[in-house]
Every structure is written in structure tokens, then in C-alpha cells.
Scaffold this motif. Structure first.
Motif, PDB file in Angstrom:
ATOM      1  N   VAL A   1     -43.358  40.118 -39.921  1.00  0.00           N
ATOM      2  CA  VAL A   1     -43.515  41.528 -39.563  1.00  0.00           C
ATOM      3  C   VAL A   1     -43.142  42.397 -40.757  1.00  0.00           C
ATOM      4  CG1 VAL A   1     -42.803  43.358 -37.983  1.00  0.00           C
ATOM      5  CG2 VAL A   1     -42.974  41.007 -37.157  1.00  0.00           C
TER       6      VAL A   1
ATOM      7  N   GLU B   1     -49.698  51.217 -38.714  1.00  0.00           N
ATOM      8  CA  GLU B   1     -48.579  50.982 -37.800  1.00  0.00           C
ATOM      9  C   GLU B   1     -48.500  49.504 -37.425  1.00  0.00           C
ATOM     10  OE1 GLU B   1     -46.616  53.628 -34.261  1.00  0.00           O
ATOM     11  OE2 GLU B   1     -48.785  53.431 -34.314  1.00  0.00           O
TER      12      GLU B   1
ATOM     13  N   THR C   1     -46.594  46.416 -35.127  1.00  0.00           N
ATOM     14  CA  THR C   1     -45.763  46.037 -33.977  1.00  0.00           C
ATOM     15  C   THR C   1     -45.785  44.514 -33.846  1.00  0.00           C
ATOM     16  OG1 THR C   1     -47.507  46.019 -32.307  1.00  0.00           O
ATOM     17  CG2 THR C   1     -46.469  48.137 -32.777  1.00  0.00           C
TER      18      THR C   1
ATOM     19  N   SER D   1     -44.854  41.127 -30.839  1.00  0.00           N
ATOM     20  CA  SER D   1     -44.602  40.793 -29.440  1.00  0.00           C
ATOM     21  C   SER D   1     -43.965  39.415 -29.347  1.00  0.00           C
ATOM     22  CB  SER D   1     -45.905  40.814 -28.633  1.00  0.00           C
ATOM     23  OG  SER D   1     -46.736  39.734 -29.006  1.00  0.00           O
TER      24      SER D   1
ATOM     25  N   GLN E   1     -42.521  44.087 -26.014  1.00  0.00           N
ATOM     26  CA  GLN E   1     -43.434  44.907 -26.788  1.00  0.00           C
ATOM     27  C   GLN E   1     -42.746  46.137 -27.359  1.00  0.00           C
ATOM     28  OE1 GLN E   1     -46.217  44.598 -28.037  1.00  0.00           O
ATOM     29  NE2 GLN E   1     -47.502  43.192 -26.859  1.00  0.00           N
ATOM     30  N   TYR E   2     -43.455  46.764 -28.303  1.00  0.00           N
ATOM     31  CA  TYR E   2     -43.056  48.048 -28.888  1.00  0.00           C
ATOM     32  C   TYR E   2     -43.855  49.165 -28.224  1.00  0.00           C
ATOM     33  CZ  TYR E   2     -40.542  45.854 -32.800  1.00  0.00           C
ATOM     34  OH  TYR E   2     -39.656  45.156 -33.565  1.00  0.00           O
TER      35      TYR E   2
ATOM     36  N   ALA F   1     -45.666  51.362 -29.542  1.00  0.00           N
ATOM     37  CA  ALA F   1     -46.955  51.599 -30.206  1.00  0.00           C
ATOM     38  C   ALA F   1     -48.095  50.789 -29.601  1.00  0.00           C
ATOM     39  CB  ALA F   1     -46.834  51.280 -31.697  1.00  0.00           C
ATOM     40  N   ILE F   2     -47.761  49.709 -28.886  1.00  0.00           N
ATOM     41  CA  ILE F   2     -48.817  48.881 -28.303  1.00  0.00           C
ATOM     42  C   ILE F   2     -49.601  49.660 -27.255  1.00  0.00           C
ATOM     43  CG2 ILE F   2     -47.611  47.866 -26.317  1.00  0.00           C
ATOM     44  CD1 ILE F   2     -49.713  45.962 -28.938  1.00  0.00           C
TER      45      ILE F   2
ATOM     46  N   GLU G   1     -38.613  54.251 -27.495  1.00  0.00           N
ATOM     47  CA  GLU G   1     -37.719  53.836 -28.590  1.00  0.00           C
ATOM     48  C   GLU G   1     -36.271  53.666 -28.116  1.00  0.00           C
ATOM     49  OE1 GLU G   1     -38.561  52.877 -31.458  1.00  0.00           O
ATOM     50  OE2 GLU G   1     -40.674  53.484 -31.479  1.00  0.00           O
TER      51      GLU G   1
ATOM     52  N   PHE H   1     -39.208  44.826 -26.658  1.00  0.00           N
ATOM     53  CA  PHE H   1     -39.203  43.684 -27.581  1.00  0.00           C
ATOM     54  C   PHE H   1     -37.783  43.179 -27.837  1.00  0.00           C
ATOM     55  CE2 PHE H   1     -38.981  42.015 -31.932  1.00  0.00           C
ATOM     56  CZ  PHE H   1     -39.978  41.048 -31.906  1.00  0.00           C
TER      57      PHE H   1
END
Length: 421
Positions: free
Chosen positions: A86, A100, A102, A104, A125-126, A128-129, A145, A208
Motif C-alpha cells: 500500500v 487515491e 485504499t 481491504s 475497508q476505507y 474512499a471505497i 475516518e 479496515f
């Protein structure tokens, strides 16, 4: 102008059957052109709609198995992505093409509420997904966040999964604010998302960091997702994919050109290929339609040649009393364009009517693609741009069809014309 239209009408009236048969060929040609283009657009729209569940500039990467020996390792070695991948993906090395990033991580667990339970995948997950995979929220909110930073045990359920946990007649939104169990852990439901059989049919979402921590995943991750930029051509996408995968491969001591070690699903590349395919299909359909229309153009040209032959005596008189070649040419071309336009627009109208009929019949049928039901035709039809282009085709076709007969009529000599019967 009025006199010109009257002359055209008299000419058509004297040759009703011949004009009708010739006009039919023009109508059929433009009809086929519109129907072919409309059906082609509907088919391409269907495939484009099937891929609308993901951002068109996104990509997903996951670990695979090596297909060749490298650096002392045998082939068939399993590659598992980790947190360092990542970091590498978000590095300045790829900043020109990656935006961006992200990641998983997922685990299997039994999800239960009250007396109901089933086996599901918990996917860490983040936030942004949500935009990358175009997850549509129906109730509540998605992971944020704060959930990540505080490792909160919160969960987002797709609507179909929420329905499995509730008694009949209960709304999925009633689960928001309640706790459900995933194995030995209790999660607070904060949102309900729209179900998607191609993506989350049996998947629930959690932060996540939470999944990584409570299930002791360490550095391991399942997949990496990111958005791309500056990849507007096939060559650009292929170059980026080769460069990115070679770096990730080397990071895991796999051959740079090993296509099995790490897999990538680049939707930007697919989008470019889809647009290219759409253009090829559209061009092919235009060619087929124009060749069909060509038969009508030849028919119009033939009828105008016969008209010129029958009116040779008339053209001789016109020239004898002062008519110039341009006036004769204008009369023939105007008649040709009028016949082509009238019958052409009739064929265009029928073609658009047929596209509307296709939309209400075949367009309502579905076909199965990767387990997902998608419409066979989506909005089969043509836009104003195609109608404008078809209009230009009709005008050009009518002009071309009448040009040769008009030139022949313009060359008629008055003395010879007056002698003809």
C-alpha cells in the motif's frame, strides 16, 4: 421557388409508381441505418451499464501465484500483499498515474441478530471505497475516518443481508443503531447500503483498522484499490500496468514480467477498450447502413436519367427561349434531393419508431452476465447528432443521385432536343 416545387410535383405525378418504388429503396436504406445504429447503441449502453458499479478510473490489485522461477524461488509460490505494498502504491514513483489509494482485508464469520444467523464475509475497508466502488447508501452512513482512527466496531450492511437478519415485514433501516454479532464480537450497525450481486451479495463492511486489529491480521491485506489519472489511451494503460506490476513483483522477489504473481483489474483500461469497441461497431454499422442506402441512391439516379430522357424535348425548348445550363441542372438536382429527402425522412421516422418499439420489448428483457441480470438493450436509439448526420447524408445522396442526370440534361443542344420525340 413555388414554380420549382410545382414542376417537381408535376414530374413526380406523371411517374407515381416509379417514384414510389424508388423512394421505397431510399426509405429502406435510411430505416436500416437508424435501426442498426439504435440497436448498436442499445447494446453498448447495456454493457456500459453493467460496469457502472465501479468508478471508470479505478483499479484493483491482488496477490496470485508465480508462474516462473526467480531469485532462487520455484514457480507456484503464493504472493500475499501487505501494508508495504500500500505504501509503495502511494509512493511518489506512481504519483503521475495514481491518485487515491485504499486497501481491504477480509475474514469469514457468522453474523447473527436475535435467532437469525448466516455465514458472511466481513470486509475491512476505507471510506474512499464508497466512491471507488460506487456503493449507494440507502440509510445511515458509511465508514468514516473517525471509525478508522478509533478502531470502532461499526458495520455497514447491504440491504439484502439486513433483510436476512430481520423478521418478515421489518424495514432494513430499523437495524441502524442496533448491535449485531459477528462471531464473538458485537458491532454497531451505522448504515444500510444498496445490494449488488456482483459485489456485496454476502459481504458486510467494517473499518479496515478494526478488522486488522481484532482478527490479528498483522501486515497482511487482501487487495489494494486506487483511482488512476492521466491514462487516456490503451498504450498509456499498458505502460502503467507493466511498470506497476513489475515493481510490486520485484518487491515480493518475483520475476518482473510474471503475469501470474500479482493480478490487476484496471477499469480505466477496460473503459478505453469499451469506447474503442463502441467506435468500431458504430463505424461498421454506418458502413452497412450506407451501403444499404446506396441501392436507393442508384434507384433515384436511374429514375432521374429516365426523366431527363423523357423531357429532352422540353429542355430543348427551355434552352431555345434562353434557359441556361445551370437552370436545367438546378431543376434536376432539386427534384432528386426532394425525392430523396421526403422518402428518407419517412424512413428515418419509421426507424426511430422501431427503436422505441425495441426499447419497450427487447429492451425490457434481461441476460445473465457474471451472475448479474442486465438489460439486453438500454436506450436503443439515436441522438440529434445522428439525425443531423443522416440529414446531411440524405442531402448529399440526393445531390449525387441527380448530378449525373443533371449534367446530361444541361448538355442537351436545343436543335437536337427539338428534333427528338
Amino acid at each position: 421557388m413555388r414554380d420549382l416545387l410545382l414542376e417537381i410535383w408535376e414530374s413526380v405525378r406523371r411517374n407515381k409508381l416509379r417514384t414510389a418504388l424508388t423512394g421505397f429503396s431510399v426509405s429502406w436504406g435510411i430505416f436500416m441505418l437508424i435501426v442498426l445504429l439504435g440497436a448498436g447503441n442499445g447494446l453498448m449502453n447495456s454493457f456500459m451499464q453493467a460496469g457502472n458499479g465501479f468508478a471508470s478510473n479505478s483499479a484493483m490489485v491482488g496477490g496470485g501465484r508465480t508462474t516462473k522461477p526467480y531469485d532462487g524461488f520455484k514457480q507456484g509460490r503464493r504472493i500475499k500483499l501487505d501494508d508495504s505494498d500500500v505504501t509503495l502504491t502511494a509512493d511518489q514513483l506512481f504519483s503521475d498515474n495514481i491518485d487515491e489509494v485504499t486497501a481491504s482485508v477480509s475474514v469469514r464469520s457468522t453474523v447473527s441478530y436475535g435467532k437469525k444467523s448466516f455465514s458472511a464475509t466481513i470486509e475491512g475497508q476505507y471510506p474512499a471505497i464508497l466512491s471507488i466502488e460506487k456503493i449507494e447508501m440507502l440509510h445511515g452512513r458509511f465508514i468514516n475516518e473517525t471509525d478508522l482512527s478509533k478502531c470502532r466496531k461499526v458495520m455497514v450492511l447491504p440491504e439484502n443481508i439486513a433483510g436476512r437478519l430481520l423478521e418478515d415485514g421489518h424495514d432494513a433501516a430499523s437495524l441502524i443503531g442496533r448491535h449485531i454479532k459477528a462471531g464473538p464480537f458485537a458491532y454497531l450497525v451505522v448504515g444500510i447500503s444498496k445490494s449488488d450481486r456482483m459485489r456485496n451479495d454476502n459481504t458486510v463492511y467494517a473499518p479496515f483498522s478494526t478488522v486488522k486489529q481484532i482478527y490479528a491480521k498483522g501486515q497482511e491485506i487482501g487487495s489494494i484499490s486506487f483511482t488512476t489519472k492521466g491514462l487516456d489511451s490503451e498504450a498509456a494503460n499498458e505502460s502503467f500496468e507493466k511498470r506497476y506490476l513489475s515493481v510490486i513483483n520485484l518487491h515480493h522477489r518475483a520475476a518482473p514480467d510474471d503475469e501470474g504473481a500479482v493480478w490487476m483489474w484496471n477499469r480505466a483500461h477496460q473503459d478505453v477498450q469499451m469506447k474503442k469497441g463502441n467506435k468500431i461497431i458504430s463505424t461498421a454499422l454506418w458502413i452497412i447502413g450506407l451501403f444499404t442506402l446506396l441501392g436507393g441512391i442508384v434507384g433515384v439516379s436511374n429514375i432521374m436519367l429516365i426523366t431527363v430522357k423523357e423531357r429532352t424535348h422540353e429542355f430543348g425548348i427551355r434552352k431555345a427561349i434562353g434557359a441556361g445550363p445551370w437552370e436545367i441542372t438546378k431543376l434536376i438536382i432539386s427534384e432528386s434531393v426532394t425525392i430523396t429527402a421526403i422518402f428518407g425522412y419517412f424512413g428515418m421516422f419509421l426507424g426511430m419508431l422501431t427503436c422505441f418499439f425495441l426499447d419497450k420489448t427487447i429492451g425490457q428483457a434481461t441476460m445473465s452476465v457474471a451472475g448479474e441480470q442486465i438489460a439486453m438493450l438500454v436506450n436503443p436509439g439515436v441522438g440529434l447528432d445522428v439525425a443531423f448526420e443522416a440529414t446531411l447524408v440524405l442531402i448529399v445522396a440526393g445531390t449525387v443521385a441527380g448530378l449525373f442526370p443533371a449534367r446530361k440534361a444541361a448538355r442537351v443542344k436545343p436543335i437536337e432536343a427539338l428534333r427528338s420525340e
